[in-house]
Design an enzyme around this catalytic site. Sequence first.
Site, PDB file in Angstrom:
ATOM      1  N   THR A   1      -0.206 -11.590   4.455  1.00 59.41           N
ATOM      2  CA  THR A   1      -1.482 -12.285   4.271  1.00 59.41           C
ATOM      3  C   THR A   1      -1.274 -13.648   3.609  1.00 59.41           C
ATOM      4  O   THR A   1      -2.018 -14.590   3.867  1.00 59.41           O
ATOM      5  CB  THR A   1      -2.409 -11.413   3.395  1.00 59.41           C
ATOM      6  OG1 THR A   1      -2.402 -10.085   3.916  1.00 59.41           O
ATOM      7  CG2 THR A   1      -3.819 -11.951   3.364  1.00 59.41           C
TER       8      THR A   1
ATOM      9  N   LYS B   1       4.933   0.198   0.003  1.00 61.61           N
ATOM     10  CA  LYS B   1       3.679  -0.158   0.660  1.00 61.61           C
ATOM     11  C   LYS B   1       3.808   0.344   2.084  1.00 61.61           C
ATOM     12  O   LYS B   1       4.662  -0.129   2.853  1.00 61.61           O
ATOM     13  CB  LYS B   1       3.469  -1.672   0.662  1.00 61.61           C
ATOM     14  CG  LYS B   1       2.250  -2.060   1.473  1.00 61.61           C
ATOM     15  CD  LYS B   1       2.094  -3.547   1.557  1.00 61.61           C
ATOM     16  CE  LYS B   1       0.987  -3.855   2.548  1.00 61.61           C
ATOM     17  NZ  LYS B   1       0.949  -5.269   2.882  1.00 61.61           N
TER      18      LYS B   1
ATOM     19  N   TYR C   1       8.431  -2.377   1.761  1.00 61.23           N
ATOM     20  CA  TYR C   1       7.289  -2.615   2.662  1.00 61.23           C
ATOM     21  C   TYR C   1       7.711  -2.159   4.056  1.00 61.23           C
ATOM     22  O   TYR C   1       8.502  -2.825   4.722  1.00 61.23           O
ATOM     23  CB  TYR C   1       6.970  -4.108   2.618  1.00 61.23           C
ATOM     24  CG  TYR C   1       5.766  -4.592   3.387  1.00 61.23           C
ATOM     25  CD1 TYR C   1       4.901  -3.749   4.066  1.00 61.23           C
ATOM     26  CD2 TYR C   1       5.477  -5.958   3.418  1.00 61.23           C
ATOM     27  CE1 TYR C   1       3.806  -4.232   4.749  1.00 61.23           C
ATOM     28  CE2 TYR C   1       4.377  -6.458   4.100  1.00 61.23           C
ATOM     29  CZ  TYR C   1       3.553  -5.595   4.758  1.00 61.23           C
ATOM     30  OH  TYR C   1       2.461  -6.087   5.450  1.00 61.23           O
TER      31      TYR C   1
HETATM   32  O1  LIG Z   1      -0.005  -9.139   3.212  1.00 61.60           O
HETATM   33  C1  LIG Z   1       0.011  -7.939   3.043  1.00 61.60           C
HETATM   34  O2  LIG Z   1       0.641  -7.460   2.112  1.00 61.60           O
HETATM   35  C2  LIG Z   1      -0.711  -7.058   3.992  1.00 61.60           C
HETATM   36  N1  LIG Z   1      -0.277  -6.947   5.176  1.00 61.60           N
HETATM   37  C3  LIG Z   1      -0.775  -6.064   6.158  1.00 61.60           C
HETATM   38  C4  LIG Z   1      -0.661  -6.752   7.479  1.00 61.60           C
HETATM   39  O3  LIG Z   1      -1.073  -7.909   7.573  1.00 61.60           O
HETATM   40  O4  LIG Z   1      -0.238  -6.153   8.443  1.00 61.60           O
HETATM   41  C5  LIG Z   1      -2.186  -5.674   5.907  1.00 61.60           C
HETATM   42  C6  LIG Z   1      -2.521  -5.416   4.512  1.00 61.60           C
HETATM   43  O5  LIG Z   1      -3.894  -5.491   4.350  1.00 61.60           O
HETATM   44  C7  LIG Z   1      -1.893  -6.354   3.540  1.00 61.60           C
END
Ligand SMILES: O=C(O)C1=N[C@H](C(=O)O)C[C@H](O)C1
Length: 311
Positions: A50, A169, A141
Site C-alpha cells: 500500500t 502477515k 509477509y
Molecule cells: O500494504 C500492505 O501491507 C497490504 N497489502 C495487501 C495487498 O495490497 O495485497 C492488502 C492489505 O490490506 C495491506
Amino acid sequence: MTNLRSRLHGLWLPLVTPFHDGELDDASLRRLVRHYAALPVNGMILTATTGEGLTLAPQETARLVAIVRDELTSSGKDLPVCLGLSGSDTRALLDTLRRTAAWPIDGYLISCPYYSRPTQDGMIRHFRALADQAAHPVLIYNIPYRTGVNLGNEAMLQLADHHNIVGLKDCCADRAQFIELLRRRPARFAVLTGEDAQTWDALADGADGAILASAHIETGAFASVVKLLAAGDRDGALIHWRTISDLTKLLFSEPSPAPIKYWLWRTGLIDSPELRLPMTEVSSELAARLDRDIAARTSATAPAPAGAHCQ
Ligand SMILES: O=C(O)C1=N[C@H](C(=O)O)C[C@H](O)C1
C-alpha cells in the site's frame, strides 16, 4: 523501541505514501499521520504494498520514516512502526538491514522473494539469514498472488522457531492453510491477516489482528470489528462489519492503493491522488463510484475539498 511481539494485535494500518508532482509529499504525510494517530490504530506499516515501497529511493524511505516518527512523537502516540521490505536478492536485503539498523522503527515486514520462485528450503534459508542479521524483529509477509510463491506451513513453522521472527502477515488466500497454521503455531508467533475482504473469517478463525489497507477509510469501524471479535462479541462486531464489508471490495476493485488514494484526496487528507508508475490512478468509472460512496458516507460531515474534482 517497543517489544514488538506484545504489540502484534488489533488493527494495523499499512500507510499510503503521498506524492505530489512526482515527489514525496511531506505535508500530506504529516497530515495523514496526525489523523491516524488520533484513531484506534495499534500500529503502522510503512513502504509495503500500500505504501508503494518498491518505487521509493533509499533517501526517500529514510525521510518518510523520520517524518512518521516525528509526527507520532508530537502526537504523543507511542505506536509501533514496521518498515516494509521486499526483494529477491538475499545479499541486497542484508545490506538494507545494515543500512536501516539505527532507524526509529520497531520491526520489519519482509515479503517472500518474488519472481525467482525459490524452493521452500531456499525461503527458509533466506528468512533465517535476514532474521539473524536484523537489528529489529521480523514479520514474514506471505502473499503468493503477488510474489508467485507460497511459504507453506512446514516451512513457516520452522521459521516461527527463530528468536527474531515474531509473526506473519498472512495473505495466502487459502483458508485451510491459514486455519492449520493457527492451530499449530507457537504462542510467541503472531498471525495477522492482510486479506481485507476475508477479515471477518480470519479473525473468527483466531487471527491476532489485521493489517488492512481498507482501514484508511472507516478506521473506527474496522477497529471495532477487530476489538469486538477478540472480546467474543460477535453480534456487536457484525453490526460494524456490515457497514464496511462492501468497502473492502470497492477499494480493491482496481489495483491498490489507487482507489484509497483517490478517496483520501477527495476527502482532503492528501493533496494529490497520484501514484508512481507503473501504478496508475483510478478509471473515471471507478472515480464516479467512489464519489457516490464518499457522498453517502460523508453527507453528514465535511464536503470534498476545493479543487478536488472527478476525473
Ligand atoms: O500494504 C500492505 O501491507 C497490504 N497489502 C495487501 C495487498 O495490497 O495485497 C492488502 C492489505 O490490506 C495491506
